[in-house]
Design an enzyme around this catalytic site. Sequence first.
Site, PDB file in Angstrom:
ATOM      1  N   ASN A 177       0.857  -1.182   0.000  1.00  0.00           N
ATOM      2  CA  ASN A 177       0.000   0.000   0.000  1.00  0.00           C
ATOM      3  C   ASN A 177       0.894   1.233   0.000  1.00  0.00           C
ATOM      4  O   ASN A 177       1.550   1.540   0.998  1.00  0.00           O
ATOM      5  CB  ASN A 177      -0.916  -0.011   1.220  1.00  0.00           C
ATOM      6  CG  ASN A 177      -2.028  -1.021   1.101  1.00  0.00           C
ATOM      7  OD1 ASN A 177      -3.043  -0.766   0.463  1.00  0.00           O
ATOM      8  ND2 ASN A 177      -1.830  -2.191   1.703  1.00  0.00           N
ATOM      9  N   GLU A 178       0.906   1.924  -1.117  1.00  0.00           N
ATOM     10  CA  GLU A 178       1.814   3.045  -1.315  1.00  0.00           C
ATOM     11  C   GLU A 178       1.309   4.300  -0.597  1.00  0.00           C
ATOM     12  O   GLU A 178       0.129   4.396  -0.235  1.00  0.00           O
ATOM     13  CB  GLU A 178       1.958   3.339  -2.808  1.00  0.00           C
ATOM     14  CG  GLU A 178       2.595   2.216  -3.611  1.00  0.00           C
ATOM     15  CD  GLU A 178       4.069   2.050  -3.315  1.00  0.00           C
ATOM     16  OE1 GLU A 178       4.692   2.996  -2.802  1.00  0.00           O
ATOM     17  OE2 GLU A 178       4.611   0.957  -3.581  1.00  0.00           O
ATOM     18  N   PRO A 179       2.199   5.298  -0.382  1.00  0.00           N
ATOM     19  CA  PRO A 179       1.742   6.587   0.144  1.00  0.00           C
ATOM     20  C   PRO A 179       0.568   7.122  -0.666  1.00  0.00           C
ATOM     21  O   PRO A 179       0.558   7.057  -1.893  1.00  0.00           O
ATOM     22  CB  PRO A 179       2.983   7.472  -0.009  1.00  0.00           C
ATOM     23  CG  PRO A 179       4.135   6.516   0.112  1.00  0.00           C
ATOM     24  CD  PRO A 179       3.668   5.255  -0.559  1.00  0.00           C
TER      25      PRO A 179
END
Length: 661
Positions: A182-184
Amino acid sequence: MRTNLSSQISLNRVSTRYYKPENTIERSVLTRFEKIPTNIYETVDEGVSCIADEIIRKVQERQRDGKFCTIAAGTGASLRPLFAELVRRHKEEGVSFRNVVVFNLYEYYPLTEPNNSSFNQLNELFLKQVDIDPQNVFTLNGTIPQEGVIDHCHLYEQRIKTYGGIDIAVMGIGREGNIGMNEPGSAATSQTRLILIDATSRSEAAHNLGVDNLPPCSITMGIGSIMEARKVFLLAWGEEKADIIKKAVEDKISDSLPASYLQMHQNATVCVDLPTAAHLTRIQRPWLVTSCEWNDKLIRSAIVWLCLLTKKPILKLTNKDYNENGLSELLALYGSAYNVNIKIFNDLQHTITGWPGGKPNADDTYRPERAKPFPKRVVVFSPHPDDDVISMGGTLRRLVQQGHEVHVAYETSGNIAVGDEEVVRFMHFINGFNQLFDENKNETIKNKYAEIKKFLLSKKEGDMDARDILTIKGLIRRGEARTASTYNQIPLERVHFLDLPFYETGRIEKNPISEADVNIVMNLLREVKPHQIYVAGDLADPHGTHRVCTDAVLAAIDEEKKAGAEWLKDCRIWMYRGAWAEWEIENIEMAVPLSPEELRAKRNSILKHQSQMESAPFLGNDERLFWQRSEDRNRGTASLYDSLGLACYEAMEAFVEYKPL
């Protein structure tokens, strides 16, 4: 043979009561800045053993109740030691995982090569080595058509609900604070979905998988899904994760740092070793949370912090500054601010020397290096063929100019960090040279040139280079290293190319260090019998080569120590940094000042490595070129010394002494 000594490097002695509080009250005091319960372990082995205990306890509890235990797991490097421990428990202690249901946290998309999948790694590291029923293993599909991804994600969420939700989620943390890919920017309520992976995460994941490239996307279990797990373990090992762990645990919740969402989880635990915990307040700034067990380094750290906080040099700090910022204990110990100030001022002043090899015929009582013997035999170990000049190019020139016998040992070929266009350029020159000056018109070079051009034209992204191309790339880097060494007035007979075998895989992933690597290093040390050794302490190198190279040197020194080698009794070992990080000032034991002219000469020697300029493929997540990083760090160190009221120099290179264990 001990080949993991770099993991035992401890720059500061941390009191056990800071990370192993005796009771709940003491823990609550120490962890007042921490918003996620955080367990700190002395070693990775201790940490994974404790986590394995908890996981097995839950699995066996479910077994007794005749129920499944559902586990969501990722495949980052931080999880490998845990998987190894669970496999060991299964094989040696008979622990059964027959009632475990596994959900893979993420899968790369679109997948064209099954071996590059997250699930394949999870299977190799854990699943197929224990007794989990394959029918109880679920993974996201990285090969389905794009129009089917949304339905596939909904089905995955539904399947998790069918099994009653996730009992335990186990994951690592990325350099950007991402969890489970889960990316920024991920929302707290996000569910399983297709997302774009940023460049840093792709590079990190590719290294973990041991491949050169990964697909641009990932199908990922969302933050909301992870937050519904009844227990979450976030694992991180090694100093390279210290900054991001501090932010995740102590900073405010932010979608720019997905791991910070775990602050809202009712049963999340962060598990780290001491190097990873190094920037947590209770470890780095313990005076802010408790009374301290003061030693010289902790006092130095506190005073430097106080100077930066108050924007004052050391000798201008007052009793009031100490009292208002949690350092009144030092006043009680030393009687006044002045007494502490002068102690730390002198301590830092004594780290500065323009004679890194020791100054002959001088009183060396307060100098970082001894005066005798003079001149010294010096070996500088460079993991790649440019780390010597990037990290200590100014000191290297000083040692040569001051009359020491300096040897440089390039530990690896560095061949995978050369772009294909460099090969074409050099082969074009060789082919042209051959046509102009070879009277016999030898066809060998012409044919090899045609063969290489054909290979490169058909080469796809991620393809491994042919051995001949890797050899040419290695020769390019050798030539650059020789040019830089000649520029620094090091005779070529003192330039050693070790080509350690662990590196020669042709891919990012390297082989484990072996006795063969250590023996090559040991033979050089026995030949030179150095009085000084310089070795990379830059263990935050994202691809791990620096750590392995340092382990090879430390293992060789360890073997020589066991054998009672006479040369080692009169040898000091200094660790440098430069390409990836800089030493904290409280740890610096030798600071070598550089004039503007010396800094320019250092830049010139770095620029001799032309293949590592703009086209260098492994710059990491720092967009600056290596010579820019080096200059910025060296100037930054000098600026820090200046702001503390010490001497003002253009730049400084910093070193920490390693004492063989």
